[in-house]
Design a protein around this motif. Structure first.
Motif, short mmCIF file in Angstrom:
data_model
loop_
_atom_site.label_atom_id
_atom_site.label_comp_id
_atom_site.label_asym_id
_atom_site.label_seq_id
_atom_site.Cartn_x
_atom_site.Cartn_y
_atom_site.Cartn_z
N THR A 160 47.27 -27.13 -35.55
CA THR A 160 46.43 -27.06 -34.34
C THR A 160 45.35 -28.12 -34.37
O THR A 160 44.72 -28.41 -33.36
CB THR A 160 45.76 -25.68 -34.24
OG1 THR A 160 45.08 -25.41 -35.47
CG2 THR A 160 46.78 -24.60 -33.96
N SER A 161 45.09 -28.68 -35.56
CA SER A 161 44.03 -29.67 -35.71
C SER A 161 44.34 -30.56 -36.90
O SER A 161 44.97 -30.13 -37.88
CB SER A 161 42.68 -28.98 -35.94
OG SER A 161 42.76 -28.04 -37.01
N ILE A 162 43.91 -31.83 -36.81
CA ILE A 162 43.98 -32.74 -37.96
C ILE A 162 42.69 -33.55 -38.01
O ILE A 162 41.96 -33.67 -37.02
CB ILE A 162 45.20 -33.70 -37.91
CG1 ILE A 162 45.10 -34.65 -36.70
CG2 ILE A 162 46.51 -32.95 -37.94
CD1 ILE A 162 46.10 -35.82 -36.77
N GLY A 221 40.18 -15.94 -42.58
CA GLY A 221 39.71 -15.99 -41.21
C GLY A 221 40.87 -16.12 -40.24
O GLY A 221 41.95 -15.56 -40.45
N SER A 222 40.67 -16.89 -39.19
CA SER A 222 41.66 -17.00 -38.12
C SER A 222 42.08 -18.46 -37.94
O SER A 222 42.40 -19.13 -38.90
CB SER A 222 41.06 -16.41 -36.84
OG SER A 222 41.98 -16.47 -35.77
N ILE A 223 42.01 -18.98 -36.71
CA ILE A 223 42.47 -20.34 -36.43
C ILE A 223 41.52 -21.36 -37.05
O ILE A 223 40.30 -21.26 -36.90
CB ILE A 223 42.55 -20.59 -34.90
CG1 ILE A 223 43.45 -19.55 -34.23
CG2 ILE A 223 43.05 -21.98 -34.60
CD1 ILE A 223 43.42 -19.64 -32.71
N ASN A 224 42.08 -22.36 -37.73
CA ASN A 224 41.30 -23.51 -38.16
C ASN A 224 41.21 -24.47 -36.96
O ASN A 224 42.09 -25.29 -36.73
CB ASN A 224 41.95 -24.20 -39.37
CG ASN A 224 41.79 -23.39 -40.64
OD1 ASN A 224 40.84 -22.64 -40.79
ND2 ASN A 224 42.74 -23.53 -41.56
N ASN A 225 40.12 -24.34 -36.21
CA ASN A 225 40.01 -25.07 -34.94
C ASN A 225 39.82 -26.57 -35.12
O ASN A 225 40.28 -27.37 -34.29
CB ASN A 225 38.84 -24.51 -34.13
CG ASN A 225 39.09 -23.10 -33.65
OD1 ASN A 225 40.17 -22.78 -33.15
ND2 ASN A 225 38.11 -22.22 -33.80
N ALA A 226 39.08 -26.96 -36.14
CA ALA A 226 38.84 -28.37 -36.39
C ALA A 226 38.35 -28.53 -37.82
O ALA A 226 37.93 -27.56 -38.46
CB ALA A 226 37.79 -28.93 -35.42
N MET A 227 38.41 -29.77 -38.31
CA MET A 227 37.94 -30.07 -39.66
C MET A 227 37.17 -31.38 -39.64
O MET A 227 37.31 -32.18 -38.73
CB MET A 227 39.12 -30.16 -40.62
CG MET A 227 39.78 -28.81 -40.83
SD MET A 227 41.51 -28.99 -41.27
CE MET A 227 42.14 -29.84 -39.84
N LEU A 233 43.73 -36.87 -45.49
CA LEU A 233 44.19 -36.28 -44.23
C LEU A 233 44.21 -34.78 -44.41
O LEU A 233 44.70 -34.27 -45.43
CB LEU A 233 45.60 -36.78 -43.89
CG LEU A 233 46.39 -35.97 -42.85
CD1 LEU A 233 45.81 -36.17 -41.46
CD2 LEU A 233 47.87 -36.34 -42.87
N ALA A 234 43.69 -34.04 -43.43
CA ALA A 234 43.75 -32.58 -43.46
C ALA A 234 44.36 -32.07 -42.17
O ALA A 234 44.11 -32.61 -41.09
CB ALA A 234 42.36 -31.99 -43.65
N ALA A 235 45.17 -31.03 -42.28
CA ALA A 235 45.80 -30.40 -41.12
C ALA A 235 45.56 -28.89 -41.21
O ALA A 235 45.73 -28.29 -42.28
CB ALA A 235 47.30 -30.69 -41.09
N GLY A 236 45.14 -28.29 -40.08
CA GLY A 236 44.84 -26.86 -40.05
C GLY A 236 45.76 -26.11 -39.10
O GLY A 236 46.25 -26.69 -38.12
N GLY A 237 45.95 -24.82 -39.36
CA GLY A 237 46.90 -24.04 -38.58
C GLY A 237 46.29 -22.81 -37.93
O GLY A 237 45.12 -22.46 -38.14
N GLN A 238 47.12 -22.10 -37.15
CA GLN A 238 46.69 -20.95 -36.36
C GLN A 238 46.33 -19.75 -37.22
O GLN A 238 45.57 -18.88 -36.79
CB GLN A 238 47.83 -20.53 -35.41
CG GLN A 238 48.14 -21.56 -34.34
CD GLN A 238 47.58 -21.18 -32.98
OE1 GLN A 238 46.65 -20.38 -32.90
NE2 GLN A 238 48.11 -21.75 -31.93
N ARG A 239 46.85 -19.65 -38.42
CA ARG A 239 46.58 -18.51 -39.30
C ARG A 239 45.83 -18.96 -40.55
O ARG A 239 46.14 -18.53 -41.66
CB ARG A 239 47.89 -17.79 -39.68
CG ARG A 239 48.58 -17.14 -38.48
CD ARG A 239 49.76 -16.28 -38.93
NE ARG A 239 50.35 -15.56 -37.82
CZ ARG A 239 51.34 -16.01 -37.08
NH1 ARG A 239 51.86 -17.22 -37.32
NH2 ARG A 239 51.83 -15.28 -36.08
N SER A 240 44.84 -19.83 -40.35
CA SER A 240 43.95 -20.36 -41.39
C SER A 240 44.67 -21.21 -42.43
O SER A 240 44.12 -21.50 -43.50
CB SER A 240 43.15 -19.23 -42.07
OG SER A 240 43.90 -18.57 -43.08
#
Length: 334
Positions: free
Chosen positions: A73-75, A108-114, A82-89
């Motif tokens: 959902t976010s990079i 937690g929940s969604i990793n919205n941004a990093m 490089l980091a990539a985050g998902g909907q289930r943390s």
């Protein structure tokens, strides 16, 4: 604060290059899925459960993160990572100069941004989560340093280039400004109001003096750190107040002499603004005139000479008129 906006300007040149790389959107509000960390000839983008790098000179696609167990959902990129985050943390981090990777969940929940930042010679990864926290990890050690709590789900955070300030936004109109101490502390020093809806992106200029916030109601608000009592600009979107005019991503040019601010709308348009005066703006339609199309992300190249705009069917590359940006009008103070 009334600024006369001149629109007949051309900060980016026409005749953009079209790269046939599809970037996929996993969350309808999170649109920061393209990055250009190292060279103006290479960009990274999300496609389903992969992150690819595309070389614009050689037309070559290279997998950077392939066949992930989640669709990002976010990079973000920075300082060689490089980091990539998902909907289930979910979280995946890769060091770009080696094969080192770390795959974990942070709770937690969604990793919205990093955000990847420098701190006292070390590198940190900040993870904005729907559980109302920013979780701070060391890189590459992946040790949890601290967790910053906010009164709302956190959609985005940005650390100033000098490493001394942080701004964060979330599911409220509030903007949270922090001092970053020499120890591990993140001390909230101000709470500002952007507009009337949630914030989804924020950014600092290269001198760490100005920061901008992109809001869902179609406005970008800009402050000067030396006087946060009043905004220095409030910029609307082309399609405001329609949902497709929501401001989803905002970026300052990373090199000083260019001084541009770019923000994307939910669909079809990007806006490029003079970040010296905030009274000149070029609005560019990146979708065909016959149909609206979603924008997956925007980024400047490291030298600010190019911008890339991710779409679901392709990536646009625009050339910045750098000669024009380096020519200051007679009498301008710089």
């Amino acid at each position: 604060m009334t600024i006369y906006m001149r629109e007949d300007v051309e900060f980016v040149k026409p005749n953009a290059k079209k790269h046939p790389q599809r970037s996929s959107i996993q969350h309808w509000q999170l649109r920061d899925l393209i990055a250009c960390p190292n060279s103006k000839h290479e960009f990274m983008y999300v496609n389903q459960n992969n992150v690819y790098q595309y070389n614009t000179e050689h037309k070559q696609v290279t997998p950077i993160l392939k066949d992930l167990t989640f669709s990002p959902t976010s990079i973000t990129t920075g300082h060689g990572f490089l980091a990539a985050g998902g909907q289930r943390s979910q979280l995946m981090v890769r060091q770009l100069s080696s094969n080192w990777c770390a795959h974990t969940t942070v709770g937690g929940s969604i990793n919205n941004a990093m955000c990847i930042s420098q701190h006292l010679g070390g590198t940190r990864l900040l993870i904005c989560n729907n559980d109302e926290t920013i979780k701070v990890y060391s890189l590459p050690g992946m040790q949890r340093i601290t967790s910053v709590s906010l009164p709302t789900a956190v959609n985005y955070a940005a650390v100033s280039p000098d490493g001394r300030k942080m701004v964060a936004v979330g599911d409220s109109p509030q903007v949270f400004l922090f001092d970053i101490s020499a120890s591990d502390g993140y001390a909230r020093v101000a709470t500002l109001t952007a507009s009337n809806d949630a914030g989804f992106s924020c950014a600092w200029n290269q001198s760490s003096e100005k920061f901008a916030v992109a809001s869902q109601d179609g406005y970008v608000s800009v402050w000067d750190i030396r006087n946060t009592g009043e905004k220095i600009a409030k910029l609307g979107s082309k399609q405001n107040p329609q949902v497709k005019g929501a401001c989803r991503s905002v970026k300052f040019s990373p090199t000083g002499s260019i001084d541009l601010l770019m923000y994307s709308e939910h669909m079809s348009y990007i806006n490029v603004v003079d970040a010296r005066t905030f009274n000149e703006r070029q609005t560019v339609r990146v979708a065909p005139s016959s149909s609206d199309q979603h924008i997956s992300g925007i980024t400047f190249s490291p030298d600010s000479k190019n911008i890339f705009v991710g779409m679901e069917s392709n990536v646009w590359e625009f050339e910045v008129d750098t000669m024009n940006r380096r020519c200051f009008p007679e009498g301008s103070i710089i």
